[in-house]
Design an enzyme around this catalytic site. Structure first.
Site, PDB file in Angstrom:
ATOM      1  N   HIS A 204       0.854  -1.407  -0.135  1.00  0.00           N
ATOM      2  CA  HIS A 204       0.079   0.066  -0.012  1.00  0.00           C
ATOM      3  C   HIS A 204       0.930   1.429   0.255  1.00  0.00           C
ATOM      4  O   HIS A 204       0.239   2.238  -0.263  1.00  0.00           O
ATOM      5  CB  HIS A 204      -0.990   0.087   1.377  1.00  0.00           C
TER       6      HIS A 204
HETATM    7  C1  UD1 Z   1      -2.187   5.404   6.149  1.00  0.00           C
HETATM    8  C2  UD1 Z   1      -1.030   5.978   7.013  1.00  0.00           C
HETATM    9  C3  UD1 Z   1       0.041   4.749   6.864  1.00  0.00           C
HETATM   10  C4  UD1 Z   1      -0.576   3.293   7.110  1.00  0.00           C
HETATM   11  C5  UD1 Z   1      -1.710   3.074   6.180  1.00  0.00           C
HETATM   12  C6  UD1 Z   1      -2.490   1.768   6.434  1.00  0.00           C
HETATM   13  C7  UD1 Z   1      -0.474   8.564   6.974  1.00  0.00           C
HETATM   14  C8  UD1 Z   1       0.204   9.503   6.396  1.00  0.00           C
HETATM   15  N1  UD1 Z   1      -0.449   7.193   6.267  1.00  0.00           N
HETATM   16  O1  UD1 Z   1      -1.756   5.512   4.755  1.00  0.00           O
HETATM   17  O2  UD1 Z   1       0.962   5.164   7.568  1.00  0.00           O
HETATM   18  O3  UD1 Z   1       0.476   2.545   7.024  1.00  0.00           O
HETATM   19  O4  UD1 Z   1      -2.656   4.173   6.319  1.00  0.00           O
HETATM   20  O5  UD1 Z   1      -3.552   1.608   5.990  1.00  0.00           O
HETATM   21  O6  UD1 Z   1      -1.457   8.550   7.959  1.00  0.00           O
HETATM   22  N2  UD1 Z   1      -9.590   4.221   2.213  1.00  0.00           N
HETATM   23  C9  UD1 Z   1     -10.624   3.553   2.082  1.00  0.00           C
HETATM   24  N3  UD1 Z   1     -11.161   3.085   3.324  1.00  0.00           N
HETATM   25  C10 UD1 Z   1     -10.583   3.342   4.288  1.00  0.00           C
HETATM   26  C11 UD1 Z   1      -9.415   4.101   4.259  1.00  0.00           C
HETATM   27  C12 UD1 Z   1      -8.729   4.591   3.098  1.00  0.00           C
HETATM   28  O7  UD1 Z   1     -11.188   3.322   0.899  1.00  0.00           O
HETATM   29  O8  UD1 Z   1     -11.238   2.931   5.432  1.00  0.00           O
HETATM   30  C13 UD1 Z   1      -9.062   4.818   0.746  1.00  0.00           C
HETATM   31  C14 UD1 Z   1      -8.782   6.382   1.030  1.00  0.00           C
HETATM   32  O9  UD1 Z   1      -9.959   6.941   0.356  1.00  0.00           O
HETATM   33  C15 UD1 Z   1      -7.732   6.664   0.130  1.00  0.00           C
HETATM   34  C16 UD1 Z   1      -6.994   5.452   0.215  1.00  0.00           C
HETATM   35  O10 UD1 Z   1      -7.784   4.431   0.517  1.00  0.00           O
HETATM   36  O11 UD1 Z   1      -7.974   6.654  -1.482  1.00  0.00           O
HETATM   37  C17 UD1 Z   1      -5.706   5.304   1.206  1.00  0.00           C
HETATM   38  O12 UD1 Z   1      -5.908   5.553   2.389  1.00  0.00           O
HETATM   39  P1  UD1 Z   1      -5.006   5.073   3.776  1.00  0.00           P
HETATM   40  O13 UD1 Z   1      -5.236   3.693   4.183  1.00  0.00           O
HETATM   41  O14 UD1 Z   1      -5.440   6.362   4.884  1.00  0.00           O
HETATM   42  O15 UD1 Z   1      -3.692   5.131   3.195  1.00  0.00           O
HETATM   43  P2  UD1 Z   1      -2.618   6.026   3.426  1.00  0.00           P
HETATM   44  O16 UD1 Z   1      -3.148   7.368   3.690  1.00  0.00           O
HETATM   45  O17 UD1 Z   1      -1.564   5.705   2.201  1.00  0.00           O
END
Ligand code: UD1
Length: 361
Positions: A204
């Site tokens: 990821h």
């Molecule tokens: C964040 C953290 C990272 C952690 C990772 C684990 C920061 C800077 N980064 O990464 O350290 O390892 O989370 O997952 O805080 N999304 C969904 N559903 C969710 C969460 C996210 O669909 O419940 C989508 C979001 O809309 C986005 C993408 O996934 O488009 C990335 O989200 P996210 O998991 O928050 O990833 P990072 O920001 O890369």
């Protein structure tokens, strides 16, 4: 004493849960669980809370996704109101996500004694947003709880006073031990129809998944591995979006890689515990595989968790070296090395002891 515990994203929940349980059992502490809402999908959040027997949070800030500034700013605005209204005796922030930094800034400016759990880890790679969060949080937190001695060394070399630092060990292992019976009963490999020998994949990191070039190279490398070791790949939402946009999910499936959605903690750890090897860019999985003695191939140029290489089962690889490194790792006898010190399931108790000691200073 009232303790605010901040939970935000998937990797935070297994760090917060053991502390919440230990604080709840302690007569002199009252934990208040605050979920910022950085992760919100059922399998990224609610199901993991249930696995770890965490209750509904006392406060849910509902912040959701956004740019780094939006996410950090929105958490600050929402958490500040609660911190002012409740003025806890302690604030505990965990890990390295944007919510960790946001709440750390709010707490320290309000002069609430602020503790960083998982302090001192350094990848020395500022292209990683988490590294900026770690540096900033460790500069301002009052108390720094480290998981391993390299954390202490990093902090001391940055000029931190030793009085701020306590090596409490790795709290992720407390979570594993807390639910070990459920993990052992889960039989996830069989439920997914996996063969005896299989590898588990997670990806990821923006550096791996955000450009089609990097992602394509990794997909090809995974397909080459699949020819010798069948792979199962629970896909993070961020990666799912990128794979679909590049049509690479179909290519993985045609090549025989078993794709799944993100899995809750117990099902996922059942998959890891039964695996022949893990291929990942996650921080936590580097630690969990070291704890379990399972070879881990980490698709990154560096790691903030070097003890998983020096005392564990981890190796840093890239798309070109993955297959060879995996073959080499599997040819070696299983490591008999001792687990890192204080990775023993007793970290939450050491955290509480440290709070009591500091509270009476
Ligand atoms: C964040 C953290 C990272 C952690 C990772 C684990 C920061 C800077 N980064 O990464 O350290 O390892 O989370 O997952 O805080 N999304 C969904 N559903 C969710 C969460 C996210 O669909 O419940 C989508 C979001 O809309 C986005 C993408 O996934 O488009 C990335 O989200 P996210 O998991 O928050 O990833 P990072 O920001 O890369």
């Amino acid at each position: 004493k009232r303790v605010h515990l901040i939970a935000a994203a998937r990797p935070n929940f297994m760090k917060v849960a053991p502390l919440w349980h230990a604080l709840t059992a302690a007569p002199d502490f009252q934990p208040v669980l605050i979920h910022t809402g950085q992760h919100y999908d059922a399998n990224m959040s609610d199901a993991i809370f249930a696995d770890l027997s965490l209750p509904q949070p006392d406060h849910h800030l509902g912040v959701g996704s956004g740019s780094h500034a939006e996410q950090t700013g929105n958490v600050m605005i929402a958490y500040e109101k609660i911190a002012i209204a409740e003025r806890p005796d302690w604030l505990v922030i965990v890990g390295d996500v944007n919510s960790t930094l946001a709440c750390g800034l709010v707490g320290t400016k309000l002069r609430i004694p602020t503790v960083h759990l998982e302090a001192g880890l350094r990848s020395r790679d500022r292209d990683m947003p988490e590294e900026i969060n770690r540096l900033a949080v460790d500069a301002i937190a009052d108390v720094l709880w480290t998981p391993s001695p390299d954390g202490d060394e990093n902090l001391l070399s940055e000029g931190c006073s030793p009085a701020r630092i306590t090596n409490v060990g790795n709290i992720m292992m407390d979570s594993f031990e807390l639910v070990r019976p459920k993990i052992e009963a889960a039989a996830e490999p069989a439920a997914l129809g996996l063969p005896e020998r299989y590898g588990v994949v997670t990806l990821h990191r923006p550096s791996n998944v955000d450009t089609p070039e990097a992602l394509t190279a990794l997909v090809e490398a995974l397909l080459a591995v699949q020819a010798t070791l069948p792979l199962v790949f629970p896909v993070h939402p961020r990666t799912a979006q990128r794979l679909a946009a590049a049509g690479l999910d179909a290519r993985l499936e045609q090549g025989g890689v078993k794709l799944a959605g993100p899995l809750p903690y117990v099902r996922f750890m059942s998959l890891v515990a039964g695996a022949t090897a893990a291929i990942t860019d996650s921080g936590g999985i580097q630690e969990e595989t070291t704890y379990l003695g399972i070879p881990c191939l980490t698709l990154r140029e560096n790691t903030e968790r070097p003890i998983t290489i020096t005392q564990g089962t981890n190796r840093l690889v890239n798309a070109s070296t993955l297959l060879e490194a995996l073959t080499e790792a599997l040819a070696q006898p299983r490591s008999e090395r001792a687990r890192p010190a204080n990775w023993d399931g007793k970290t939450a108790q050491r955290c509480i002891d440290d709070l009591r000691r500091r509270g009476s200073d």
